[in-house]
Enzyme design. Structure first.
Site, PDB file in Angstrom:
ATOM      1  CD  GLU A 128      -3.624  -6.050   2.817  1.00  0.00           C
ATOM      2  OE1 GLU A 128      -4.528  -5.354   3.316  1.00  0.00           O
ATOM      3  OE2 GLU A 128      -2.407  -5.811   2.960  1.00  0.00           O
ATOM      4  CD  GLU A 163      -3.227  -1.101   1.923  1.00  0.00           C
ATOM      5  OE1 GLU A 163      -3.305  -0.238   2.801  1.00  0.00           O
ATOM      6  OE2 GLU A 163      -4.130  -1.915   1.694  1.00  0.00           O
TER       7      GLU A 163
HETATM    8  O1  AHR Z   1      -5.396  -6.054   6.678  1.00  0.00           O
HETATM    9  C1  AHR Z   1      -5.392  -4.911   7.435  1.00  0.00           C
HETATM   10  C2  AHR Z   1      -4.724  -3.746   6.726  1.00  0.00           C
HETATM   11  O2  AHR Z   1      -5.478  -3.370   5.620  1.00  0.00           O
HETATM   12  C3  AHR Z   1      -3.359  -3.992   6.153  1.00  0.00           C
HETATM   13  O3  AHR Z   1      -2.364  -3.855   7.098  1.00  0.00           O
HETATM   14  C4  AHR Z   1      -3.241  -2.937   5.105  1.00  0.00           C
HETATM   15  O4  AHR Z   1      -2.394  -3.314   4.055  1.00  0.00           O
HETATM   16  C5  AHR Z   1      -4.676  -2.713   4.674  1.00  0.00           C
HETATM   17  O5  AHR Z   1      -4.993  -1.375   4.649  1.00  0.00           O
END
Ligand code: AHR
Length: 487
Positions: free
Chosen positions: A296, A173
């Site tokens: 994710e 991110e």
């Molecule tokens: O999964 C929780 C968080 O969500 C992670 O650390 C981040 O990459 C995303 O914003």
């Protein structure tokens, strides 16, 4: 009545087993108390790693595990987590709950965890607050056989052979918690960092660039234009919220039917994201050499009342089983571009497949979906056309049925979910002649969940189907996920 029409002559290729991957971050009770309890714990463990969780992950054939974050990755310094435990640096986990991180779970422990599960490690390295040298030396520590000071350190820490880590993420991110960079800047940083992540001997890195958040198509465009030739894959993050804002995401349990459908319609948005990002990737990579990794994904609700807001602990209901069924069907159907996905997160955080409390472990409905879908791993995708009525409430409407299919060793596996909270559906499976059929099912009420005292939800064999002249019809109860095996 609904139908699933299969066309085994048409396929998008092999469904990578890595689509069934998971994610574990130093966040809340995912690593500590989730995977890792320490050698001296009374909880049964092997070198500090919980036995019950490892067994559960082996059963669903977890193929790949991403670590150490997430946002944590960009403040993680690998050298703090190697060497004698008593010398490891203590830090405050400023991203997640402000708790002390004693670095007792580090590189060696993570790689042992992967070895115990039998899965591939996917390490996401630090661009945001780390240096190029730090990243380069981590790769050297992991993969080199040369007689260097870095490698001697690995030997001194008890590991002679290199691990040969393949999946290598360069920042997480980077548009947000990983440094708030602009895509042009990150593209250059990506090119620079990955240059010094060397291939050692037979250990070739699979380089993964940080991709966009949700529908940030500009990020994808810039990265592909400027750095595609330096990457093997690029990531995408998309979380499903029930309500509209990050401050009010909605509760994980005790929701209404309207919330149920709203969440499922939002989960279905993954398909549009995959299609549109993939179309941008096609512009720069028509041969589809670069993979899309959704590292994710999952449902994100308000934390359970009374728990640390920084720990992201939430219960997991049949609604989440539906989110998983929808999403995994989408990934299967787009396996010509989606090469890996990692559900956030394995244990005790967000859409977890397992929850722990002391020595007790609960398998969530989402876990059971991974069990029902495991036959798709490395199988050939089979074209599958779904026809179904709409279901939903108000503006939140979608087809009642989601499905995908694959073939391996002459066996066709169809995974399907009836997304209606309270309506069964009769599904005719067309396009193949059914000989031997078996069905396994997970069913329950939309808000039902497993907890430490009562676990009503599990996968069961199911005989609610008929075969007449080779034609298969399956009666799917309301709110269920099924695996249909056809020989
Ligand atoms: O999964 C929780 C968080 O969500 C992670 O650390 C981040 O990459 C995303 O914003």
């Amino acid at each position: 009545m609904a139908s699933i029409t299969l066309n085994p002559a048409r396929s998008k290729g092999v469904i990578s087993k890595n689509i069934y991957g998971h994610f574990s971050e130093h966040l809340g009770r995912c690593i500590y108390q989730g995977f890792f309890v320490g050698k001296d714990s009374p909880i049964p463990n092997v070198n500090g790693i919980r036995k019950d969780l490892v067994e559960a992950m082996k059963k669903i054939r977890m193929p790949v595990l991403r670590w150490p974050g997430g946002c944590f990755a960009d403040e993680y310094h690998w050298e703090d987590g190697v060497g004698p435990q008593e010398n490891r640096k203590r830090m405050v986990n400023t991203n997640w709950g402000g708790v002390v991180e004693d670095n007792s779970f580090g590189t060696h422990e993570f790689l042992e965890l992967c070895e115990q599960i039998g899965c591939e490690p996917y390490i996401n390295a630090n661009v945001g607050s780390g240096t190029v040298r730090e990243m380069a030396e981590w790769v050297e520590y992991l993969n080199s056989e040369g007689d260097s000071t870095v490698v001697r350190r690995r030997w001194a820490n008890g590991r002679k052979e290199p691990w040969g880590v393949k999946y290598w993420g360069v920042g997480n991110e980077s548009w947000g918690c990983g440094g708030h960079m602009r895509p042009e800047y990150y593209a250059d940083e990506y090119r620079r960092y990955q240059t010094y992540c060397r291939n050692y001997g037979k250990h070739r890195l699979y380089r993964i660039a940080c991709g966009p958040n949700v529908a940030d198509y500009n990020w994808m465009d810039v990265l592909m234009q400027r750095a595609a030739s330096h990457m093997d894959a690029i990531t995408l993050h998309y979380y499903t919220l029930c309500d509209d804002t990050w401050d009010h995401k909605g509760p994980a349990t005790g929701f209404t039917a309207a919330d149920f459908y709203k969440t499922l319609v939002r989960a279905s948005r993954m398909e549009e994201l995959v299609i549109r990002h993939s179309a941008i990737m096609d512009k720069y990579d028509p041969a589809r050499r670069v993979g899309l990794i959704v590292d994710e994904w999952g449902a994100w609700y308000d934390v359970e009342p009374g728990t640390n807001p920084g720990f992201l602990y939430q219960q997991n209901t049949m609604r989440d089983a539906m989110v998983a069924a929808i999403t995994l069907n989408i990934f299967n159907q787009h396996c010509d571009r989606v090469v890996m996905a990692n559900l956030a997160q394995t244990v005790n955080v967000l859409q977890a497949v397992a929850l722990t409390e002391g020595d007790r472990l609960v398998l969530t409905p989402t876990y059971h979906v991974f069990d029902l879908y495991k036959a798709h791993q490395d199988a050939k995708e089979v074209d599958c056309f779904v026809q179904a009525d709409s279901v939903g409430e108000g503006e939140w409407q979608m087809p009642q049925l989601t499905a995908s299919a694959s073939e391996k060793d002459g066996v066709i596996t169809v995974t399907a979910a009836n997304l209606a909270a309270d309506k069964p559906v009769s599904v005719s499976i067309d396009g193949v002649t059914a000989g031997e059929v078996s069905v396994r099912i997970l069913k329950g009420e939309m808000g039902q969940y497993n907890d430490f005292d009562h676990s009503p939800l599990s996968v069961k064999d199911y005989d609610g189907f008929t075969i007449a002249g080779g034609k298969l019809t399956v009666e799917l109860p309301a709110c269920c996920v099924a695996e249909i095996t056809i020989k």
